[in-house]
Design a protein around this motif. Sequence first.
Motif, PDB file in Angstrom:
ATOM      1  N   LYS A 298      10.120  52.739 101.422  1.00 27.58           N
ATOM      2  CA  LYS A 298      10.481  53.974 101.058  1.00 27.58           C
ATOM      3  C   LYS A 298      11.313  54.061  99.826  1.00 27.58           C
ATOM      4  CE  LYS A 298      14.477  54.157 103.285  1.00 27.58           C
ATOM      5  NZ  LYS A 298      15.344  54.568 104.580  1.00 27.58           N
ATOM      6  N   ILE A 299      11.168  55.161  98.888  1.00 29.81           N
ATOM      7  CA  ILE A 299      11.217  55.565  97.706  1.00 29.81           C
ATOM      8  C   ILE A 299      12.191  56.848  97.616  1.00 29.81           C
ATOM      9  CG2 ILE A 299       9.667  54.063  96.488  1.00 29.81           C
ATOM     10  CD1 ILE A 299       8.685  56.586  95.958  1.00 29.81           C
ATOM     11  N   ALA A 300      12.271  56.866  98.408  1.00 35.89           N
ATOM     12  CA  ALA A 300      12.711  58.710  98.549  1.00 35.89           C
ATOM     13  C   ALA A 300      12.930  59.324 100.234  1.00 35.89           C
ATOM     14  CB  ALA A 300      12.471  60.001  98.417  1.00 35.89           C
ATOM     15  N   ASP A 301      14.209  59.489 100.769  1.00 34.04           N
ATOM     16  CA  ASP A 301      14.407  60.066 102.145  1.00 34.04           C
ATOM     17  C   ASP A 301      14.999  61.511 101.431  1.00 34.04           C
ATOM     18  OD1 ASP A 301      16.869  58.777 101.382  1.00 34.04           O
ATOM     19  OD2 ASP A 301      16.468  58.209 103.449  1.00 34.04           O
ATOM     20  N   LEU A 302      15.313  62.638 103.072  1.00 35.68           N
ATOM     21  CA  LEU A 302      16.077  63.349 102.861  1.00 35.68           C
ATOM     22  C   LEU A 302      16.703  63.897 104.478  1.00 35.68           C
ATOM     23  CD1 LEU A 302      17.417  66.029 101.825  1.00 35.68           C
ATOM     24  CD2 LEU A 302      15.492  66.958 102.359  1.00 35.68           C
TER      25      LEU A 302
END
Length: 304
Positions: free
Chosen positions: A248-252
């Motif tokens: 995982k390299i980005a999340d929101l």
Amino acid sequence: MWKRSAQLCTILVLTIVFLRCQKDHGLEPGPWIQGKIIIQSIDKVEEAKSGDMVVVVAPDFPPQKWTDIIKTPPLYFRRDVATDTIEYMMPLAYNTYDVVAVLWKPKGEEWSFETISNILGVYTEPNLFKPKSVTIPRGSQFVPNIDIYADFGFVRSGAFIKGKISYIGEFNPNTAMMILASFPNRPSKVSDYLFALGWDLTLPTRVTPQNNPYKPYYEFNLDVSPGNHKYIALFWKGEKGDPYDFRKIADLEIPNIDPVIQIGTLRYEGKRINKGQTFEYWIDKATGDTTWIHLVADFSKTYP
């Protein structure tokens, strides 16, 4: 137990979609496979009554092109009941096939890689979080009991999440694929990834700078199932390494909003996205500012 089998289509996309077997699959005339398709939740998708459903087989998964996929003619099934069971037979060659699955497409669309987002189910075993390969040994007439639970609750269509992804850090040259996915809640264990409400497998592995060469970004319009969306994440997979090694390299995490606020073309009640609506932004309760859907992907997280 069948429900877990039907839900494996999501983990298929998030993990096994990265398998790149290098076997020599010489095809020769041979027998067939046969089994049952156990249909579930057809009443959840109005368009299901006018669409097409097929069984597909791939010697290697993922296939490199659509013509590598073998499929049946459209299957006939009861469209006036929530559940149904149909039998199928599929002539194949003596071979080992990495995946057998059930796909569905809306009326008027063509069969293509985009149809992968409408995987209704895959052939597997309970609690096995990957497709189960099928081998047709030489000398056999058929391989029976290739049964698949096909759940129309996994049709990803009807609602949208729109936003952009910004990238920081140097692009990893080992990049093979990136996946954008939306979930009802932040996943805390492997099984939670079974409940993705939508995904996009077509994100570019490199992004051409738009407007600002120092901050390249990618605009997305994610096709999702109507429902409660709480968490959006971007996953990265390298060319090398274990098939399950995605990062995982980005999340929101989308906040709960109370009271109901008029947002663009929809009323965003907490985190509910209804059919035909697009979720693009919300109003920050503390500041009153407009907050857009924006993920920041850090490529430094792709390295050990």
